[in-house]
Design a protein around this motif. Structure first.
Motif, PDB file in Angstrom:
ATOM      1  N   UNK A 119     -20.005  11.536 -77.952  1.00  0.00           N
ATOM      2  CA  UNK A 119     -21.319  12.136 -77.721  1.00  0.00           C
ATOM      3  C   UNK A 119     -22.282  11.116 -77.130  1.00  0.00           C
ATOM      4  N   UNK A 120     -22.005   9.823 -77.336  1.00  0.00           N
ATOM      5  CA  UNK A 120     -22.831   8.778 -76.728  1.00  0.00           C
ATOM      6  C   UNK A 120     -22.797   8.873 -75.209  1.00  0.00           C
ATOM      7  N   UNK A 121     -21.598   9.136 -74.667  1.00  0.00           N
ATOM      8  CA  UNK A 121     -21.490   9.272 -73.217  1.00  0.00           C
ATOM      9  C   UNK A 121     -22.204  10.527 -72.726  1.00  0.00           C
ATOM     10  N   UNK A 122     -22.110  11.595 -73.530  1.00  0.00           N
ATOM     11  CA  UNK A 122     -22.828  12.830 -73.192  1.00  0.00           C
ATOM     12  C   UNK A 122     -24.330  12.564 -73.108  1.00  0.00           C
ATOM     13  N   UNK A 123     -24.819  11.790 -74.095  1.00  0.00           N
ATOM     14  CA  UNK A 123     -26.250  11.489 -74.152  1.00  0.00           C
ATOM     15  C   UNK A 123     -26.675  10.695 -72.930  1.00  0.00           C
ATOM     16  N   UNK A 153     -17.639  16.627 -81.458  1.00  0.00           N
ATOM     17  CA  UNK A 153     -17.724  15.263 -80.923  1.00  0.00           C
ATOM     18  C   UNK A 153     -17.292  14.244 -81.962  1.00  0.00           C
ATOM     19  N   UNK A 154     -16.897  13.062 -81.476  1.00  0.00           N
ATOM     20  CA  UNK A 154     -16.481  11.996 -82.384  1.00  0.00           C
ATOM     21  C   UNK A 154     -17.630  11.619 -83.317  1.00  0.00           C
ATOM     22  N   UNK A 155     -18.847  11.536 -82.752  1.00  0.00           N
ATOM     23  CA  UNK A 155     -20.013  11.138 -83.552  1.00  0.00           C
ATOM     24  C   UNK A 155     -20.234  12.071 -84.727  1.00  0.00           C
ATOM     25  N   UNK A 156     -20.183  13.372 -84.472  1.00  0.00           N
ATOM     26  CA  UNK A 156     -20.434  14.334 -85.539  1.00  0.00           C
ATOM     27  C   UNK A 156     -19.330  14.263 -86.587  1.00  0.00           C
ATOM     28  N   UNK A 157     -18.062  14.135 -86.146  1.00  0.00           N
ATOM     29  CA  UNK A 157     -16.951  14.058 -87.092  1.00  0.00           C
ATOM     30  C   UNK A 157     -17.067  12.810 -87.954  1.00  0.00           C
ATOM     31  N   UNK A 158     -17.364  11.658 -87.288  1.00  0.00           N
ATOM     32  CA  UNK A 158     -17.517  10.414 -88.045  1.00  0.00           C
ATOM     33  C   UNK A 158     -18.654  10.536 -89.043  1.00  0.00           C
ATOM     34  N   UNK A 159     -19.770  11.099 -88.599  1.00  0.00           N
ATOM     35  CA  UNK A 159     -20.932  11.236 -89.472  1.00  0.00           C
ATOM     36  C   UNK A 159     -20.583  12.036 -90.706  1.00  0.00           C
ATOM     37  N   UNK A 160     -19.923  13.202 -90.502  1.00  0.00           N
ATOM     38  CA  UNK A 160     -19.578  14.041 -91.640  1.00  0.00           C
ATOM     39  C   UNK A 160     -18.529  13.380 -92.512  1.00  0.00           C
ATOM     40  N   UNK A 191     -24.865  10.176 -82.013  1.00  0.00           N
ATOM     41  CA  UNK A 191     -24.279   9.061 -81.254  1.00  0.00           C
ATOM     42  C   UNK A 191     -24.252   7.786 -82.087  1.00  0.00           C
ATOM     43  N   UNK A 192     -25.238   7.638 -82.996  1.00  0.00           N
ATOM     44  CA  UNK A 192     -25.310   6.411 -83.778  1.00  0.00           C
ATOM     45  C   UNK A 192     -24.123   6.225 -84.717  1.00  0.00           C
ATOM     46  N   UNK A 193     -23.405   7.323 -84.990  1.00  0.00           N
ATOM     47  CA  UNK A 193     -22.213   7.193 -85.833  1.00  0.00           C
ATOM     48  C   UNK A 193     -21.025   6.630 -85.064  1.00  0.00           C
ATOM     49  N   UNK A 194     -21.086   6.723 -83.721  1.00  0.00           N
ATOM     50  CA  UNK A 194     -19.912   6.305 -82.935  1.00  0.00           C
ATOM     51  C   UNK A 194     -19.888   4.802 -82.783  1.00  0.00           C
ATOM     52  N   UNK A 195     -19.490   4.140 -83.861  1.00  0.00           N
ATOM     53  CA  UNK A 195     -19.581   2.689 -83.855  1.00  0.00           C
ATOM     54  C   UNK A 195     -18.449   2.049 -83.085  1.00  0.00           C
ATOM     55  N   UNK A 196     -17.421   2.836 -82.753  1.00  0.00           N
ATOM     56  CA  UNK A 196     -16.240   2.196 -82.164  1.00  0.00           C
ATOM     57  C   UNK A 196     -16.059   2.509 -80.683  1.00  0.00           C
ATOM     58  N   UNK A 197     -17.082   3.103 -80.063  1.00  0.00           N
ATOM     59  CA  UNK A 197     -16.919   3.394 -78.642  1.00  0.00           C
ATOM     60  C   UNK A 197     -16.978   2.069 -77.870  1.00  0.00           C
ATOM     61  N   UNK A 198     -15.889   1.783 -77.156  1.00  0.00           N
ATOM     62  CA  UNK A 198     -15.777   0.471 -76.507  1.00  0.00           C
ATOM     63  C   UNK A 198     -16.896   0.206 -75.501  1.00  0.00           C
ATOM     64  N   UNK A 199     -17.470   1.279 -74.913  1.00  0.00           N
ATOM     65  CA  UNK A 199     -18.477   1.056 -73.880  1.00  0.00           C
ATOM     66  C   UNK A 199     -19.806   0.581 -74.458  1.00  0.00           C
ATOM     67  N   UNK A 200     -20.100   1.018 -75.676  1.00  0.00           N
ATOM     68  CA  UNK A 200     -21.443   0.769 -76.197  1.00  0.00           C
ATOM     69  C   UNK A 200     -21.492  -0.285 -77.298  1.00  0.00           C
ATOM     70  N   UNK A 201     -20.403  -0.429 -78.047  1.00  0.00           N
ATOM     71  CA  UNK A 201     -20.393  -1.429 -79.114  1.00  0.00           C
ATOM     72  C   UNK A 201     -21.201  -0.997 -80.322  1.00  0.00           C
ATOM     73  N   UNK A 202     -21.286  -1.930 -81.267  1.00  0.00           N
ATOM     74  CA  UNK A 202     -21.794  -1.576 -82.587  1.00  0.00           C
ATOM     75  C   UNK A 202     -23.316  -1.413 -82.618  1.00  0.00           C
TER      76      UNK A 202
END
Lengths: 429, 429
Positions: A209-213, A90-97, A272-283
């Protein structure tokens, strides 16, 4: 598979070898079937694997193309290593790492250069001693900090890489003259690798992963609603109308809720908290609120386990007492089921739902009716073991509505924190 | 902390900076307290941190001592990296990571050399293409295999290292003439690093996770037994004799059972399976059986949640019906509680316990008495809401005993699989 497998126990070694010989094709076929199912269950897994292959192909070009190789040299291998270690599903996990790795390398590289400088000041004999001291002390301290729960959850990988880079720079700096150059090379290659991994992960068929959640939480609430609605109509049915229980979808859905790991949402939320750039959820999306809703749903699912048990048992509400409480009980089930399904759709589509309160009010009224019946019902010559199931169903239903109110409140809180759209804007199309 | 924190909202930037200035010491004190508590809760964490520091000091000697450095050269850094990555808190986890890393490096190194040899056959222009193809294909395949649940659980780290080493050897082999030498160096350094990590982990204050698992399982069964015994004596007490509920230890113990993660045992068991050299358990210890017992205990704990709820509620068994069922109910509680505590001690000390069956038989007899009472009890003019709590307690107790029988059977299975000592051998001292 058991049918196909020949009995290889209690036989001589030769026969056993023949047995294995016959078993092997079965094993391979079985494995192939498992792998096929894995791909069919979630084709994104196949896409992810291809993405990793692609990213590696891209990154190994640093080796094959002369101008690129001339710039970075044999340190290119760190770009390859970083891509392999950072690339996640997921994007979140990749960004986090990736962020963990970049920040840790940067800070540990700087500290390593500093310590190396300090060590060179203490003469040729003192240098290894100073280095050993700092490496041991910093490694022990950071290892201990890794036990802190708040650190473990989000920065565990970063702390590990911190120890790694610090030891690398300060220890190998002993044999290397150009420590600053080495640290710079390491930081550059790791930043390059992380960025390549993150960009590939986001640009090609990304999995947020935010959308998955969000889907996970919404589906769980919906399953709960389906179960309550289904239970209301099924439990008070007369025997002839009943379907076989194994065929009923709402029971399957409910059972899948019970097997959910309690901490699954927490793990997913931390990614999911790492996905800061997902347009649906914002920062500043209130991810923690999802954990709260998830926990409440889980508690509610366990509270109504008694209902499911009675659905499976032979004794159902066919007696006089059961018929008496049927009307308010069915009403509670259908109204609270509707409320839950509305809540699920609110979470999924990020809309505010005003109709939820109306359903909850209706089930509260039904509860008052049911309570009045229980208080005024007097029974003579009744068998306790016959009455108990229906009475427990009634008491469980009375208990469930406050749970649903809690879920509704938590969703309402999420809606206001995350600025869900109001129904007014929904009229326009 | 909230009391000490000055209100820094709704103030100007300067005042806010002053506020943070005042807050900072608080934050540091709070953090220090957290870290201190972490060490006090489990001093083995401090020992582990010091062990990591020590292992790193040992391993960096490869750099500082000339004869050692002459042998391995700058590849020594892989020894350092391996120690940092492989060293874990428990022996099981360290062994798992070390073996995974060694096997993966060995096999991937061999495959990398093979592919490199194949690539050189296809000419100067063909070489990068063949290499790119193999790297992409093998990385994608292995990444996909990582999704297989059976692989993910035990070999995830190994598969990652497989991709890493394979890419490293085959890609960097393009620029290196001595591929075989490079692969050999990598395999040697990683085996050295893994062995140093494993030996340090085992030799200095080792933490066997298998023993942790055994204690975890035994303590959970014991908590369940304590709760049942405590419940029996507490629920049927008259008001004046009751202690405040928050003081009662058995309730606290029971509550900690409910917050247990359902999959905790599985994770721990998978680590315990790597500990092949623990003298207490031997090579073929039936670890899976612990997961089974753990799951049964968890289910049982959730089944008796109703008992705990009634203990907290105001209505207790003070009415006529409650007094009627008091004797058999208390008997069931005390006998099944004793059975559970015997089972816990059997798991902890690895002894067979014959007295368990006697306790179970006694609680079965008490259940028959209770059932007879429920069947024959006829009540006129009774209020249903008053009777329900006691009746549900009775029905829950009837339900609990089969659960305990299941736990006893599972422990018996474990005892025979793991050859627990029989009581006869226990008489000797």
């Amino acid at each position: 598979m058991n049918i196909a497998a020949p009995n290889i126990e209690n036989t001589g070694p030769f026969t056993r070898a023949c047995g294995w010989h016959k078993l092997l094709p079965n094993k391979i076929v079985e494995m192939a079937k498992k792998i096929k199912k894995l791909g069919q269950d979630d084709p994104r897994r196949i896409i992810h694997s291809l993405k990793v292959g692609l990213a590696l192909t891209l990154v190994s070009l640093f080796y094959y193309i002369q101008p690129l190789y001339d710039r970075i040299g044999e340190n290119s291998i760190w770009v390859v290593i970083t891509v392999i270690l950072v690339f996640e599903f997921s994007v979140g996990a990749t960004l986090g790492k990736g962020l963990n790795r970049m920040l840790a390398t940067l800070s540990a590289g700087a500290l390593g250069v500093g310590v190396h400088h300090l060590a060179t000041l203490s003469g040729e004999k003192g240098e290894p001693i100073v280095l050993e001291f700092f490496v041991a002390m910093i490694a022990a301290t950071v290892t201990f900090v890794r036990f802190l729960p708040t650190m473990k959850v989000r920065y565990d990988y970063g702390l590990l890489i911190f120890i790694l880079t610090f030891s690398l720079v300060s220890v190998s700096g002993y044999r290397e003259d150009k420590v600053l150059y080495m640290a710079h090379q390491r930081v550059t290659t790791i930043i390059m690798g992380s960025i390549i991994a993150i960009v590939t992960c986001i640009c090609i068929c990304h999995v947020w992963i935010g959308e998955e959640l969000q889907d996970l939480i919404a589906n769980n609430i919906e399953k709960l609603g389906n179960f309550l609605q289904g239970f209301g109509s099924e439990f008070f049915k007369i025997s002839e109308d009943r379907q076989p229980l194994s065929d009923i979808a709402f029971i399957q859905g409910y059972k899948s809720l019970l097997t959910l790991k309690k901490n699954e949402e927490t793990t997913v939320t931390n990614l999911a908290r790492w996905e800061m750039w997902d347009y649906r959820f914002g920062l500043f999306h209130p991810w923690k609120q999802y954990v709260k809703i998830g926990t409440l749903t889980w508690q509610c699912a366990h509270k109504i386990e008694a209902l499911n048990n009675y659905l499976n048992s032979e004794i159902r509400a066919l007696n006089e007492f059961g018929r008496k409480i049927q009307k308010p009980s069915t009403k509670i089930c259908s109204e609270s089921g509707k409320a839950l399904r509305e809540l699920a759709s609110a979470v999924k589509k990020m809309y505010q739902r005003t109709s939820v309160n109306a359903h909850i009010e209706k089930s509260k009224t039904a509860i008052e009716n049911l309570k009045f019946m229980l208080d005024t019902y007097h029974f003579e010559d009744a068998n306790l073991q016959e009455i108990i199931p229906s009475a427990e169903v009634a008491l469980t239903l009375i208990d469930v509505v406050p749970c649903i109110v809690k879920i509704a409140d938590a969703v309402q809180e999420l809606a206001s924190l995350a600025h869900f759209k109001t129904p007014a804007t929904r009229v326009s199309p």
